[in-house]
Design an enzyme around this catalytic site. Structure first.
Site, PDB file in Angstrom:
ATOM      1  N   GLY A 255      19.250  47.248  39.379  1.00 54.94           N
ATOM      2  CA  GLY A 255      18.202  47.769  38.512  1.00 54.94           C
ATOM      3  C   GLY A 255      17.006  46.850  38.480  1.00 54.94           C
ATOM      4  N   PRO A 256      15.925  47.287  37.877  1.00 55.38           N
ATOM      5  CA  PRO A 256      14.707  46.476  37.806  1.00 55.38           C
ATOM      6  C   PRO A 256      14.894  45.253  36.917  1.00 55.38           C
ATOM      7  CG  PRO A 256      14.471  48.492  36.519  1.00 55.38           C
ATOM      8  CD  PRO A 256      15.761  48.617  37.262  1.00 55.38           C
ATOM      9  N   PRO A 257      13.969  44.312  36.985  1.00 53.53           N
ATOM     10  CA  PRO A 257      14.094  43.094  36.165  1.00 53.53           C
ATOM     11  C   PRO A 257      14.024  43.398  34.674  1.00 53.53           C
ATOM     12  CG  PRO A 257      12.489  42.793  37.937  1.00 53.53           C
ATOM     13  CD  PRO A 257      12.818  44.245  37.906  1.00 53.53           C
ATOM     14  N   GLY A 258      14.777  42.632  33.900  1.00 53.04           N
ATOM     15  CA  GLY A 258      14.688  42.723  32.451  1.00 53.04           C
ATOM     16  C   GLY A 258      15.514  43.790  31.791  1.00 53.04           C
ATOM     17  N   VAL A 259      16.390  44.476  32.543  1.00 57.57           N
ATOM     18  CA  VAL A 259      17.180  45.547  31.931  1.00 57.57           C
ATOM     19  C   VAL A 259      18.523  45.041  31.421  1.00 57.57           C
ATOM     20  CG1 VAL A 259      16.072  47.344  33.286  1.00 57.57           C
ATOM     21  CG2 VAL A 259      18.134  46.252  34.172  1.00 57.57           C
ATOM     22  N   GLY A 260      18.850  43.770  31.670  1.00 59.95           N
ATOM     23  CA  GLY A 260      20.079  43.206  31.119  1.00 59.95           C
ATOM     24  C   GLY A 260      21.235  43.126  32.082  1.00 59.95           C
ATOM     25  N   LYS A 261      20.966  42.990  33.363  1.00 60.14           N
ATOM     26  CA  LYS A 261      22.065  42.943  34.342  1.00 60.14           C
ATOM     27  C   LYS A 261      22.917  41.688  34.149  1.00 60.14           C
ATOM     28  CE  LYS A 261      19.245  43.111  37.815  1.00 60.14           C
ATOM     29  NZ  LYS A 261      17.987  43.245  37.063  1.00 60.14           N
ATOM     30  N   THR A 262      22.265  40.548  34.033  1.00 65.93           N
ATOM     31  CA  THR A 262      23.012  39.295  33.877  1.00 65.93           C
ATOM     32  C   THR A 262      23.769  39.267  32.559  1.00 65.93           C
ATOM     33  OG1 THR A 262      21.345  38.148  35.209  1.00 65.93           O
ATOM     34  CG2 THR A 262      22.807  36.793  33.864  1.00 65.93           C
TER      35      THR A 262
ATOM     36  N   SER B  15       8.242  63.149  47.943  1.00 62.71           N
ATOM     37  CA  SER B  15       8.456  64.032  46.787  1.00 62.71           C
ATOM     38  C   SER B  15       7.186  64.703  46.279  1.00 62.71           C
ATOM     39  CB  SER B  15       9.100  63.241  45.639  1.00 62.71           C
ATOM     40  OG  SER B  15       8.249  62.194  45.221  1.00 62.71           O
TER      41      SER B  15
ATOM     42  N   LYS C 233      10.956  60.050  35.922  1.00 64.62           N
ATOM     43  CA  LYS C 233       9.897  61.059  35.982  1.00 64.62           C
ATOM     44  C   LYS C 233       9.865  61.901  34.712  1.00 64.62           C
ATOM     45  CE  LYS C 233       9.869  61.213  41.027  1.00 64.62           C
ATOM     46  NZ  LYS C 233      10.105  61.991  42.261  1.00 64.62           N
TER      47      LYS C 233
END
Length: 924
Positions: free
Chosen positions: A447-454, A828, A871
């Site tokens: 996922g993108p940075p800052g979403v809480g993966k770590t 798209s 979207k």
């Protein structure tokens, strides 16, 4: 090679060590009046504190072996340093700039500056670096050096309250300043000064002065006759001569022989002095040498320095040297046997849990360790190897908790939203409960940075009761970081996998490989390939670390990886992972996170109370939509912190926060607890301030006003938000209330989440047979091809709908996608481009509340796209009510949260004809 002898013609020889020992330049000998002195020219590194070592005058001789891993040849090089002798026969050495005058002319009575020594006296024949902080003393020493009389008196300080200090470094650096006596009559001051130092000291030559460091070389004994001046302390001294003695006296000879015999035992245990020849030392020189290299305290050494009877001095030295021999024996036992015993205890304690092939290696290395002497370099290597083997958690596992309800509670505590991700993690834990273990699975959070993966990885470890270890592999290019170095390399260490097991203390931790999509690669190997062995369940049960060179079991370890773009992960590595996508947070989720977590945390961190500031929901919403559209909340947290920092400054300027009523001039009278300060009245505070600082009435009035002033609550809403965070980063995406002819709103996916995208078309010129298409907007190859396909499909549809309309055949068109500085690509936008062409050809407006997305084929079929969630969020942000998605994306939309779908009119199509009806037949 035997040590060279030195003549007494005044030569000195500088032995220079290799460049990596370049901080130390030893002078082999300093000859003067048929004596040999030890000296040095060097710059002491900050790690070496002079005067604190039991053998302080030899500290720089010992420093190389203490600070670096010298081998035997290096010790031999330094070992051939000096023959402490007064004989003049031997070989002349090459001369360098002499430290000592070749023809000194010293009177029996001298006037010299007296330097107090805090820790140990300077024995004649040795050198001692000291730090001089007093600028007057330092200037006087430099002046004496320039006048060709570089001599001072070095005297040991007596034990007294004025010189003792709880901080040894403070005593070293400020001993001259602390030695001064202030506030007493001159006669009493002088008497007290002389009473603070021993009267017998050493005449020392100034070898060099570098900054505040002065290197002294001990010359001969002296005694203070009288004080000449105080600042700097200058005294008149007389030389002390040894009492006459009979060299042939049997008793003195016996003491001399016993000192030599005992001293040789001491030299054997010191690799730097092992080859020192002491057989030709004179009686008095032998006594001084023995006292100098012993670890005796300062009082014992001062006794040797004060004693002028050579026989008694030999007896004192013999006592010191014998004690040093006993200490060395105990030290050898402790350093060698105790280390081996520790290793043996570890092996025996874990023997039942350690695999047999590892036990075999341990026993072989332990046998080797017992046969090695402690001073050998192989001893350290073998001990280090066994240390790593024995500290690993062989057979030590933490209990794994598969309670799904507890895991859900932990995930909800740590993260708001992300329900689909949490559900997937709970499924993983449920499977582990049924199987009895969670091993064999490798999770990749994408996922993108800052979403809480770590932080999700950390929450998984907490939910399972596993130890957590984070290993950031972003930019990693050396395989040795993972698999360790071979033992043949200097400074070799095990890899991170072994270090992890040692750190966590269990054999089944959760290891998080952070930023795995950013692995590097260079000539040292490919870390991605090395990770294949680590994470492959079929191979990691016998993982081989290059340093340990024995296989260890990593099959019980749970691996979790994080990545921003999974396409950057090598295929074989990605194939071993189970990818869980974290698409990011929607606006509602960001609002909850900001209100319930970020704002409260920032308040605490900034020391602001909730009643001091009111941050409205409208301001938070504007902050999210106009400043922080990215998928994560990291930037949102930064912006909130920025707001509260400005609020903190504003509150302090208002005087709304309590201030610390203290003054360094009188801390005892002003010491108040927080509760006491709160109960104090303004008048009481002003009294304390007045007594401590003596402020004027005007100043007191101002401070009283500051304390008593009431503050205004800081209100932050949408109207004044820009005053705290600046102008909006993102402008409103909706440009038109009603799109003109040839303009259609599309939907796009970006790294920031989702956005609306206008497709604009106009004709450049008209004329028979001038049909064509010009494309701008920094479009990628895929999007350019999509525009060509859309142009063809639009011509076909126009021919079917209005055969007499020759617009496409006779018009040169220009298609543009705004925000030309932003690269755009992807298929798209195909259906959006067709609608734009048809709108221009029919000169008919497109429905104003409509946005669409979908890839189109040459026959008009609509293919699925990605980023449905993003979207949809973008459409809601632009107040779009009607959305067209491909039929194949129906399931993706239905999986969205209800609050995201609420109020939207979504149509799913599989061919363009349906889009045509929705876009142009809205009147019906």
């Amino acid at each position: 090679m035997m040590p060279k002898r030195f003549n007494t013609s005044g030569f000195d020889t500088t032995l220079r060590l290799p460049s990596y020992y370049g901080f130390l330049h030893l002078t082999q000998s300093l000859t003067l009046n048929s004596r040999v002195f030890y000296g040095a020219r060097h710059v002491t590194p900050p790690a070496i504190r002079i005067g604190s070592n039991p053998v302080q005058s030899l500290l720089l001789f010992r420093a190389p072996t203490q600070l670096t891993g010298w081998n035997r040849s290096s010790r031999d090089l330094l070992g051939r340093r000096v023959s402490f002798s007064d004989r003049s026969d031997g070989v002349d050495l090459l001369s360098s700039s002499p430290i000592l005058s070749t023809n000194p002319n010293l009177d029996d009575s001298l006037t010299v500056i007296a330097l107090p020594l805090p820790h140990k006296p300077l024995i004649p024949g040795f050198y001692m670096p000291i730090h001089v902080k007093d600028p007057k003393v330092l200037a006087a020493l430099q002046e004496s050096t320039r006048q060709q009389s570089p001599y001072v008196g070095a005297f040991l300080l007596k034990d007294c309250a004025s010189t003792d200090s709880s901080s040894r470094s403070e005593t070293e650096d400020n001993v001259v300043e602390k030695f001064k006596v202030k506030g007493k009559p001159k006669k009493k001051r002088r008497k007290e000064l002389l009473n603070r130092i021993h009267q017998v000291g050493t005449l020392a030559q100034i070898s060099s002065i570098q900054g505040e460091q002065v290197i002294l070389v001990g010359r001969r004994r002296l005694i203070i006759e009288e004080m000449v001046s105080e600042d700097p302390l200058t005294v008149r001294v007389d030389h002390l001569k040894d009492k006459p003695y009979d060299k042939d006296n049997a008793v003195i000879k016996a003491s001399y022989v016993e000192v030599i015999s005992t001293l040789r035992e001491v030299l054997k245990t010191n690799s730097l002095w092992r080859d020192q020849d002491i057989g030709d030392f004179s009686y008095q020189h032998l006594a001084d040498f023995g006292a100098g290299i012993s670890g005796a305290n300062k009082h014992k050494n001062q006794g040797v320095l004060t004693e002028l009877d050579v026989h008694k001095r030999l007896e004192l030295t013999l006592e010191l040297v014998k004690k040093q021999v006993e200490i060395n024996k105990i030290k050898e036992t402790d350093d060698g046997s105790s280390l081996s015993a520790k290793i043996r205890v570890r092996i025996d304690t874990k023997r039942d849990k350690i695999p047999k092939h590892v036990i075999k290696v341990m026993e072989e290395e332990f046998t080797k360790l017992e046969m090695l002497e402690e001073n050998y370099s192989d001893f350290d290597l073998t001990y280090n190897y066994l240390h790593w083997l024995t500290v690993l958690p062989w057979g030590n596992f933490s209990y794994e908790n598969f309670d799904v309800l507890r895991a859900k509670k932990i995930l909800d505590e740590d993260h708001y939203g992300l329900s689909d991700v949490k559900e997937r993690i709970l499924e993983f834990i449920a499977v582990g409960r049924l199987r009895g273990t969670s091993q064999g699975k490798i999770i990749c959070l994408s996922g993108p940075p800052g979403v809480g993966k770590t932080s999700i990885g950390r929450s998984i470890a907490r939910a399972l009761d596993r130890k957590f270890f984070r290993f950031s592999v972003g930019g990693l290019s050396d395989v040795a970081e993972i698999k360790g170095h071979c033992q043949t390399y200097v400074g070799a260490m095990p890899g991170k996998m072994v270090q992890c097991l040692k750190s966590v203390g269990t054999a089944n931790p959760l290891i998080l490989f952070d930023e795995i999509d950013k692995l590097g690669r260079c000539h040292t190997g490919d870390p991605a390939s090395a990770l294949l062995e680590v994470m492959d369940p079929e191979q990691n049960a016998k993982f081989l670390d290059h340093f340990l060179n024995v296989t260890i079991d990593l099959s019980k370890v749970l691996f979790v990886c994080t990545a921003n773009v999974i396409e950057m992960i090598p295929g074989p590595l990605l194939d071993r992972m189970e990818v869980i996508d974290l698409s990011g947070y929607v606006t509602d989720e960001k609002m909850h996170i900001a209100r319930d977590y970020l704002v409260k945390k920032t308040c605490r961190d900034c020391g602001i109370k909730p009643e001091h500031v009111d941050l409205s929901d409208a301001a938070l919403l504007s902050l999210i939509e106009n400043y922080c559209r990215e998928a994560g909340v990291r930037n949102l947290q930064k912006q909130i912190e920025k707001i509260y920092r400005k609020v903190a400054l504003e509150l302090v300027r208002q005087g709304a926060v309590s201030f610390d009523v203290t003054d360094t001039k009188d801390t005892k009278s002003l010491a108040k607890t927080d509760s006491e300060v709160k109960r104090m009245k303004v008048a009481d505070i002003m009294k304390i301030l007045e007594s401590a600082t003596g402020d004027s009435t005007e100043s007191k009035t101002k401070q009283s006003g500051l304390v008593a002033k009431t503050f205004e609550k800081v209100m932050i809403d949408e109207s004044n938000l820009a005053d705290y965070v600046g102008k909006p980063v993102f402008q409103e995406e909706k440009i038109y209330e009603q799109t003109p002819v040839g303009v259609v709103m599309g939907l796009a996916w970006t790294s920031m989440g989702g956005s609306t995208l206008y497709i604009e078309t106009t004709f450049v010129e008209e004329g028979l047979g001038k049909g064509g298409l010009h494309i701008t907007g920094q479009l990628g190859d895929v999007m350019k091809e999509s525009a060509q396909i859309a142009h063809t499909v639009a011509r076909r549809i126009m021919f079917e709908k209005e055969p007499e309309n020759l617009f496409f055949a006779n018009s040169k068109l220009h298609l543009h996608v705004p925000e030309g500085a932003t690269p755009k690509d992807g298929p798209s936008a195909g259906c959006t481009m067709i609608t734009s062409f048809l709108s221009l050809a029919m000169k008919k407006l497109v429905r104003k509340d409509l946005a669409m997305t979908g890839e189109v084929t040459l026959t008009g079929r609509i293919l699925p796209i990605g980023g449905v969630k993003e979207k949809t969020i973008a459409a809601r942000r632009s107040q779009i009510k009607t959305i067209i998605f491909p039929e194949a994306n129906r399931r993706d939309f239905e999986e969205l949260a209800e609050n995201m779908k609420e109020g939207l009119d979504v149509h799913f199509v599989d061919e363009y004809e349906k889009i045509f009806d929705l876009a142009f037949n809205y009147d019906h």
